[in-house]
Design an enzyme around this catalytic site. Structure first.
Site, PDB file in Angstrom:
ATOM      1  N   SER A 221       0.850  -1.190   0.000  1.00 27.07           N
ATOM      2  CA  SER A 221       0.000   0.000   0.000  1.00 27.07           C
ATOM      3  C   SER A 221       0.885   1.239   0.000  1.00 27.07           C
ATOM      4  CB  SER A 221      -0.940  -0.003   1.207  1.00 27.07           C
ATOM      5  OG  SER A 221      -0.236  -0.206   2.414  1.00 27.07           O
ATOM      6  N   ASP A 253      -6.137  -2.159   5.853  1.00 20.39           N
ATOM      7  CA  ASP A 253      -6.841  -3.394   6.182  1.00 20.39           C
ATOM      8  C   ASP A 253      -7.969  -3.653   5.183  1.00 20.39           C
ATOM      9  OD1 ASP A 253      -5.181  -3.293   8.418  1.00 20.39           O
ATOM     10  OD2 ASP A 253      -6.717  -2.291   9.623  1.00 20.39           O
TER      11      ASP A 253
END
Length: 314
Positions: A221, A253
């Site tokens: 990410s 997440d």
């Protein structure tokens, strides 16, 4: 079914302020409380989007009771293990532009019997049939740094694929055990490979080093620059533009949840990355650690960057 294990869960209190100023009394403009911890966030996002999941976690103390109440309210399938010490209560302070300041407690110290009970709960849940086993988040004080490495071996022993989303020594130990997937952010990847990663090309090269060492796939990410997927024979980069962010807490997440959600529904890895970026970007548009629904995800326009710009500065 996807099982998540969160060894160090938290009750997350998110407080919104007009401007965060250190050293003065301020009034909140809003506040909320959510069940927190990486694995719990992943399971919440999976469940609300229709993917079978169960979250395994310890609970203890006053925060443990609050956690159970919060999980019961959203009807998340869980396996909880009672421990003697209190789980964490974390605080996030969010400003109008989405800037988030977090204060995280360390978490409880679990006994050897409590750790064994936590792993026994994983085994009970896995007996229902398991496609992915996900180990997520920090480890509480006293838990051995090899915990996630042992979890990788435990998952592979029952025929499940294993993903790890952690940092520091526990992540490094897990990587050495050969998980099928890891999901660091760019800073955690730098820590893992021990060098500065200034461009997307640097990130890709670092991922290839990890894959050569036995990791199956790496999804990194990159904050506002989206996420990159690296496998032994593929590189993909996807991103979305968010103009009105509310909270970045838990966005990674949700990205992991979206990626796994798509994979388990038959998507190829590059398509799954696109879905993951849509989930993560949708989460940024929501308050606190609220997870995105299908309607939230549908609002996100994801760009797949082709060809991948390896010179992109980070």
């Amino acid at each position: 079914m996807i099982l998540t294990l969160t060894p160090n869960p938290s009750v997350d209190r998110t407080i919104a302020v007009a401007t965060l100023t250190r050293g003065v009394v301020q009034r909140a403009t809003d506040s909320r409380m959510d069940p927190g911890g990486k694995g719990i966030n992943v399971s919440r996002a999976l469940a609300v989007n229709g993917t079978d999941t169960v979250a395994v976690l310890p609970v203890g103390g006053p925060q443990g009771q609050v956690m159970e109440d919060l999980l019961r309210a959203i009807a998340l399938p869980v396996e909880t293990v009672r421990i003697s010490q209190a789980i964490r209560a974390n605080v996030g302070i969010v400003e109008p532009d989405g800037t988030t300041t977090k204060v995280n407690e360390q978490g409880p110290r679990m006994s050897a019997d409590e750790v064994a009970a936590l792993l026994a709960a994983v085994d009970r849940a896995a007996a229902q049939g398991l496609e992915w086993l996900i180990g997520c988040g920090s480890l509480p004080p006293g838990l051995d740094g090899s915990f996630y490495a042992d979890l990788v071996r435990r998952g592979h022993a029952v025929g499940a694929k294993v993903a790890i989303d952690s940092s520091g020594a526990p992540m490094a130990a897990a990587v050495a055990a050969g998980p099928d997937l890891i999901k660091p952010n760019d800073e955690e990847l730098e820590e893992l490979v021990g060098r500065r990663l200034a461009t997307l090309g640097d990130v890709v090269e670092a991922c290839r080093t990890l894959i050569a060492g036995g990791v199956g796939c790496v999804v990194v990410s990159l904050g506002g620059k989206g996420a990159v997927l690296v496998t032994a024979d593929q590189v993909a980069h996807a991103r979305a533009t968010i103009t009105d962010p509310l909270s970045t807490v838990g966005a990674g997440d949700s990205l992991l949840a979206g990626y796994l959600h798509a994979l388990t529904h038959g998507a190829d890895p590059a398509t799954a990355l696109r879905t993951g970026v849509a989930f993560g970007s949708a989460a940024v548009c929501l308050p606190g650690t609220e997870v995105p629904t299908p309607a939230d995800v549908a609002k996100i326009d994801v760009e797949v960057v082709d060809p991948v710009d390896l010179d992109l500065p980070l």
